[in-house]
Design a protein around this motif. Structure first.
Motif, PDB file in Angstrom:
ATOM      1  N   GLU A  48      31.535  40.605  30.714  1.00 37.10           N
ATOM      2  CA  GLU A  48      32.934  40.619  31.102  1.00 37.10           C
ATOM      3  C   GLU A  48      33.617  41.771  30.380  1.00 37.10           C
ATOM      4  O   GLU A  48      33.195  42.186  29.308  1.00 37.10           O
ATOM      5  N   ALA A  49      34.650  42.323  31.003  1.00 40.95           N
ATOM      6  CA  ALA A  49      35.364  43.467  30.442  1.00 40.95           C
ATOM      7  C   ALA A  49      36.844  43.128  30.370  1.00 40.95           C
ATOM      8  O   ALA A  49      37.377  42.399  31.206  1.00 40.95           O
ATOM      9  N   ARG A  50      37.503  43.679  29.357  1.00 38.71           N
ATOM     10  CA  ARG A  50      38.932  43.413  29.188  1.00 38.71           C
ATOM     11  C   ARG A  50      39.750  44.486  29.887  1.00 38.71           C
ATOM     12  O   ARG A  50      39.452  45.671  29.810  1.00 38.71           O
ATOM     13  N   MET A  51      40.796  44.029  30.572  1.00 38.80           N
ATOM     14  CA  MET A  51      41.742  44.933  31.219  1.00 38.80           C
ATOM     15  C   MET A  51      43.122  44.653  30.619  1.00 38.80           C
ATOM     16  O   MET A  51      43.482  43.504  30.368  1.00 38.80           O
ATOM     17  N   ILE A  52      43.875  45.710  30.388  1.00 35.28           N
ATOM     18  CA  ILE A  52      45.177  45.612  29.730  1.00 35.28           C
ATOM     19  C   ILE A  52      46.268  46.128  30.653  1.00 35.28           C
ATOM     20  O   ILE A  52      46.112  47.167  31.296  1.00 35.28           O
ATOM     21  N   LEU A  53      47.370  45.411  30.689  1.00 29.11           N
ATOM     22  CA  LEU A  53      48.587  45.892  31.333  1.00 29.11           C
ATOM     23  C   LEU A  53      49.541  46.249  30.214  1.00 29.11           C
ATOM     24  O   LEU A  53      49.964  45.383  29.455  1.00 29.11           O
TER      25      LEU A  53
END
Length: 75
Positions: A48-53
């Protein structure tokens, strides 16, 4: 749901790297990968990969786009 998080300057979500549909959805919402990855053991390993807003960066980009559009209208 995002409106409930509007007072946070950064919001993170984790997506499975193979879930292209979810990745496209979050990208359309302004999320970007930050390079962080984790491997889960769900029978077999799954990444799994982290995505940031980052709302501050998004605000600056929006202001720049608005300025560019205004200048284009002048010329």
């Amino acid at each position: 749901a995002l409106s409930k998080l509007s007072h946070y300057s950064k919001v993170a979500v984790w997506v499975l790297k193979d879930n292209e549909r979810a990745i496209r959805f979050y990208e359309r919402c302004g999320y970007c990968f930050d390079g962080r990855e984790e491997t889960l053991q769900l029978g077999s390993p799954v990444v799994e990969a982290r995505m940031i807003l980052d709302r501050q960066i998004k605000e600056v980009q929006t202001m720049a786009e608005n300025t560019r559009e205004s200048l284009n209208q002048l010329y």
